[in-house]
Design an enzyme around this catalytic site. Structure first.
Site, short mmCIF file in Angstrom:
data_model
loop_
_atom_site.label_atom_id
_atom_site.label_comp_id
_atom_site.label_asym_id
_atom_site.label_seq_id
_atom_site.Cartn_x
_atom_site.Cartn_y
_atom_site.Cartn_z
N LYS A 13 0.83 -1.21 0.00
CA LYS A 13 0.00 0.00 0.00
C LYS A 13 0.86 1.26 0.00
O LYS A 13 0.61 2.20 -0.75
CB LYS A 13 -0.92 0.01 1.23
CG LYS A 13 -1.90 -1.14 1.30
CD LYS A 13 -2.89 -0.97 2.44
CE LYS A 13 -2.22 -0.89 3.80
NZ LYS A 13 -1.49 -2.13 4.15
N ARG A 87 -11.02 1.56 9.52
CA ARG A 87 -10.73 0.18 9.89
C ARG A 87 -11.98 -0.56 10.38
O ARG A 87 -11.96 -1.78 10.53
CB ARG A 87 -9.67 0.13 11.00
CG ARG A 87 -8.28 0.58 10.56
CD ARG A 87 -7.30 0.49 11.71
NE ARG A 87 -5.99 1.01 11.39
CZ ARG A 87 -4.99 0.32 10.87
NH1 ARG A 87 -5.18 -0.96 10.60
NH2 ARG A 87 -3.83 0.86 10.60
N ARG A 126 12.23 -8.23 4.41
CA ARG A 126 12.10 -6.80 4.11
C ARG A 126 13.00 -5.94 4.99
O ARG A 126 13.17 -6.19 6.18
CB ARG A 126 10.63 -6.39 4.31
CG ARG A 126 10.33 -4.94 3.97
CD ARG A 126 8.85 -4.66 4.02
NE ARG A 126 8.29 -4.76 5.36
CZ ARG A 126 7.03 -4.47 5.67
NH1 ARG A 126 6.20 -4.10 4.71
NH2 ARG A 126 6.59 -4.58 6.91
N ARG A 161 12.11 -4.06 10.80
CA ARG A 161 11.18 -3.88 11.90
C ARG A 161 11.25 -5.08 12.83
O ARG A 161 11.34 -6.23 12.37
CB ARG A 161 9.75 -3.74 11.37
CG ARG A 161 9.44 -2.37 10.87
CD ARG A 161 8.03 -2.25 10.34
NE ARG A 161 7.01 -2.82 11.22
CZ ARG A 161 5.72 -2.55 11.11
NH1 ARG A 161 5.29 -1.73 10.17
NH2 ARG A 161 4.85 -3.11 11.92
N ARG A 172 -0.71 -10.21 13.02
CA ARG A 172 -1.16 -8.98 12.37
C ARG A 172 -2.11 -9.28 11.21
O ARG A 172 -3.09 -8.56 11.00
CB ARG A 172 0.06 -8.18 11.89
CG ARG A 172 0.82 -7.51 13.02
CD ARG A 172 2.27 -7.21 12.67
NE ARG A 172 2.41 -6.33 11.53
CZ ARG A 172 3.55 -6.17 10.87
NH1 ARG A 172 4.63 -6.85 11.23
NH2 ARG A 172 3.62 -5.33 9.85
#
Length: 215
Positions: A13, A87, A126, A161, A172
């Site tokens: 996104k 959301r 990532r 992260r 998640r």
């Protein structure tokens, strides 16, 4: 044109939003960015946000809608990209009411669809540039050998992260699907929902997304 981008963590996104900002003069309204900006702004709304955060409380939907209202009324753009909001169905209703009040419309709700297993593999590989946020991947877009970000030129600023691990990602993903499933039906019923294949290359996703916007 105003759009909502939906998709699980790591679906791309942010990357696609940056392309739309650069190429179509759109403005990305990210809930997290708006809250951080407001907290440091010193405005009445900013002081309210800072107080809520200082107390460790959740920011209310009313505050987020207030921040979005400010952006809609003060920012000149060829459209807005809503990222991270709504959301919930209540938030979707609130956003719809706000757009109506401000003379705006919601034109597309684009879901970036992914395969969960492939997504987990993608995200655990990532890294991001700590200076500009450019995303790299061990398999598809490795960190340059000279250690310099190809976007901003920062040197040796790459980081992963802490929650980009398989267990955290699956948690998640579950939370995302629980929250988002009702939204997909909500916007489908309004004739706004469309889906692009998020498993292709960045260029392929960009092309399909552009087709959806222009169709």
């Amino acid at each position: 044109m105003n759009i909502i981008l939906l998709g699980p963590p790591g679906a791309g996104k942010g990357t696609q939003a940056r392309i739309l900002v650069d190429e179509r003069n759109m403005v990305q309204l990210s809930t997290g960015d708006m809250l951080r900006e407001a907290k440091d702004s010193g405005t009445e709304m900013g002081q309210m946000v800072a107080g809520v955060m200082a107390r460790g409380e959740l920011v209310t939907d009313e505050i987020v809608i207030g921040l979005i209202r400010e952006k809609l009324e003060t920012t000149k753009a060829d459209g807005f990209i809503f990222d991270g909001f709504p959301r919930t169905l209540a938030q979707a209703d609130a956003l719809g009411a706000l757009l109506n009040e401000t003379g705006q419309t919601l034109d597309r709700v684009i879901e970036i669809g992914v395969d969960d297993e492939a997504l987990v593999a993608r995200i655990t590989a990532r890294s991001t540039c700590g200076n500009c946020g450019e995303v790299y991947n061990d398999q598809t877009k490795p960190i340059p050998a000279d250690g310099k970000c190809t976007n901003c030129g920062a040197e040796n600023q790459f980081k992963r992260r802490a929650d980009d691990n398989e267990e955290s990602l699956r948690t998640r993903l579950m939370a995302y699907y629980k929250q988002t499933s009702p939204l997909l039906g909500y916007y489908y019923a309004k004739g706004l929902h469309t889906r692009v294949d998020g498993m292709g290359s960045m260029e392929a996703v960009k092309t399909e997304l552009a087709t959806r916007l222009e169709g």
